[in-house]
Design a protein around this motif. Sequence first.
Motif, PDB file in Angstrom:
ATOM      1  N   LEU A   1       0.805  -1.227   0.000  1.00  0.00           N
ATOM      2  CA  LEU A   1       0.000   0.000   0.000  1.00  0.00           C
ATOM      3  C   LEU A   1       0.839   1.279   0.000  1.00  0.00           C
ATOM      4  N   ALA A   2       2.103   1.179   0.383  1.00  0.00           N
ATOM      5  CA  ALA A   2       2.957   2.373   0.398  1.00  0.00           C
ATOM      6  C   ALA A   2       3.013   3.005  -0.990  1.00  0.00           C
ATOM      7  N   GLY A   3       2.741   4.288  -1.046  1.00  0.00           N
ATOM      8  CA  GLY A   3       2.800   5.025  -2.300  1.00  0.00           C
ATOM      9  C   GLY A   3       1.532   4.990  -3.129  1.00  0.00           C
ATOM     10  N   THR A   4       0.512   4.263  -2.682  1.00  0.00           N
ATOM     11  CA  THR A   4      -0.723   4.152  -3.473  1.00  0.00           C
ATOM     12  C   THR A   4      -1.738   5.244  -3.142  1.00  0.00           C
ATOM     13  N   GLY A   5      -1.629   5.870  -1.961  1.00  0.00           N
ATOM     14  CA  GLY A   5      -2.638   6.819  -1.522  1.00  0.00           C
ATOM     15  C   GLY A   5      -3.849   6.156  -0.899  1.00  0.00           C
ATOM     16  N   VAL A   6      -3.886   4.825  -0.879  1.00  0.00           N
ATOM     17  CA  VAL A   6      -4.975   4.090  -0.241  1.00  0.00           C
ATOM     18  C   VAL A   6      -4.668   3.968   1.246  1.00  0.00           C
ATOM     19  N   ALA A   7      -5.642   4.286   2.083  1.00  0.00           N
ATOM     20  CA  ALA A   7      -5.433   4.268   3.527  1.00  0.00           C
ATOM     21  C   ALA A   7      -5.394   2.844   4.050  1.00  0.00           C
TER      22      ALA A   7
ATOM     23  N   ALA B   1       4.900   7.993   2.731  1.00  0.00           N
ATOM     24  CA  ALA B   1       4.479   7.027   1.715  1.00  0.00           C
ATOM     25  C   ALA B   1       3.207   6.278   2.075  1.00  0.00           C
ATOM     26  N   LEU B   2       2.879   6.199   3.363  1.00  0.00           N
ATOM     27  CA  LEU B   2       1.751   5.366   3.785  1.00  0.00           C
ATOM     28  C   LEU B   2       0.689   6.210   4.470  1.00  0.00           C
ATOM     29  N   LEU B   3      -0.527   6.148   3.947  1.00  0.00           N
ATOM     30  CA  LEU B   3      -1.664   6.826   4.573  1.00  0.00           C
ATOM     31  C   LEU B   3      -2.275   5.867   5.586  1.00  0.00           C
ATOM     32  N   LEU B   4      -2.254   6.267   6.837  1.00  0.00           N
ATOM     33  CA  LEU B   4      -2.626   5.379   7.935  1.00  0.00           C
ATOM     34  C   LEU B   4      -3.849   5.924   8.664  1.00  0.00           C
ATOM     35  N   CYS B   5      -4.782   5.027   8.998  1.00  0.00           N
ATOM     36  CA  CYS B   5      -5.907   5.396   9.851  1.00  0.00           C
ATOM     37  C   CYS B   5      -5.416   5.429  11.291  1.00  0.00           C
ATOM     38  N   VAL B   6      -5.603   6.572  11.958  1.00  0.00           N
ATOM     39  CA  VAL B   6      -5.086   6.749  13.310  1.00  0.00           C
ATOM     40  C   VAL B   6      -6.185   7.260  14.226  1.00  0.00           C
ATOM     41  N   PRO B   7      -6.060   7.001  15.540  1.00  0.00           N
ATOM     42  CA  PRO B   7      -7.053   7.517  16.491  1.00  0.00           C
ATOM     43  C   PRO B   7      -7.115   9.034  16.454  1.00  0.00           C
ATOM     44  N   GLN B   8      -8.307   9.569  16.630  1.00  0.00           N
ATOM     45  CA  GLN B   8      -8.495  11.017  16.590  1.00  0.00           C
ATOM     46  C   GLN B   8      -9.488  11.442  17.662  1.00  0.00           C
ATOM     47  N   PRO B   9      -9.066  12.254  18.617  1.00  0.00           N
ATOM     48  CA  PRO B   9      -7.683  12.689  18.840  1.00  0.00           C
ATOM     49  C   PRO B   9      -6.918  11.658  19.650  1.00  0.00           C
TER      50      PRO B   9
END
Length: 322
Positions: free
Chosen positions: A79-85, A287-295
């Motif tokens: 997934l790195a570099g794809t823009g997909v989370a 490079a990697l779009l990651l889903c992260v806790p917010q906040p």
Amino acid sequence: MHTPLSAVVVNPAKVPDLDSLRRTITDSLTAAGWPAPLWLETTVDDPGAGQATAAVRAGAEIVLVCGGDGTVMACVTALAGTGVAMAVLPAGTGNLLAANLGLTGDVAVGLDVVLQGGRRLIDVGVTGDQSFAVMAGMGFDASMLDATNATAKRHIGWLAYIGGAARHLRGRPMRVRITLDDRPPFDRRARSVIVGNVGRLQGGMRLLHDARPDDGLLDIAILSPRTLWHWATLGWGLLLRRRSVPRVEILTAARIDIRSTRVQPRQLDGDLIAPGNQLLITVRPNALLLCVPQPATDPDLAHDIDAVPHTAATSDREPARS
């Protein structure tokens, strides 16, 4: 309202009740108005990279990864570099990326992270054709992973690694030559060399206090204990979260070349790879779009992977140092 197409990449060997997991994920996403996700199971021959690639080709905007360290690392590579989370739904016993995200094995918590919409671009480390998001290492750390009992991991989680570590405390140091960026190489007699994108080890211990996941740099820890007393003081320093720990040298670079005089065990993100006498690592920024806790509510987590909705956080980190 846009409802993204999602996919689930799951390692069936890590999930005790696959049907229940599928119902839980599908029900949560459809209740939020999302389409039912694509469902892709890993195999012995393909631990996740092929499935994640298939998800991207099918138009998925988010890939939910449910498996151990090997599954997560394979999906990071794809997934790195794809823009997909990528979202992590922890399974197995010791997922390092999940630990650095502050996630437990509760699937519902992981799904809440996905639905809350926190996203962050982070760097990944690259060695050969594989990528990692947390840490890579050569020497003692990989030996410890190899010696850890799988049954004990299932029952007591990360504490099982203590047994694996104890088996190698008296091992021989390795003679390594390390080259950082374009600086002159230097030699060390080390027990382990760990390269990290973020700072936490299993059990919440922090090894790399200044590591940032989005600064275009990787932090290097050279561990050089010689005696059991050295190991004891090193471990005690980590438990107390001291910034300066005896027998640990911390450096920073964007390109790290570690060469040993003999073949050593190696690991990426807590998953063993083939032994070798070299570990060459470069960084791939943002490079990697990651889903992260917010906040992020944990101060340490906020230091490592703090949620920034749908964008990359900027960094004020100093350039590479030695």
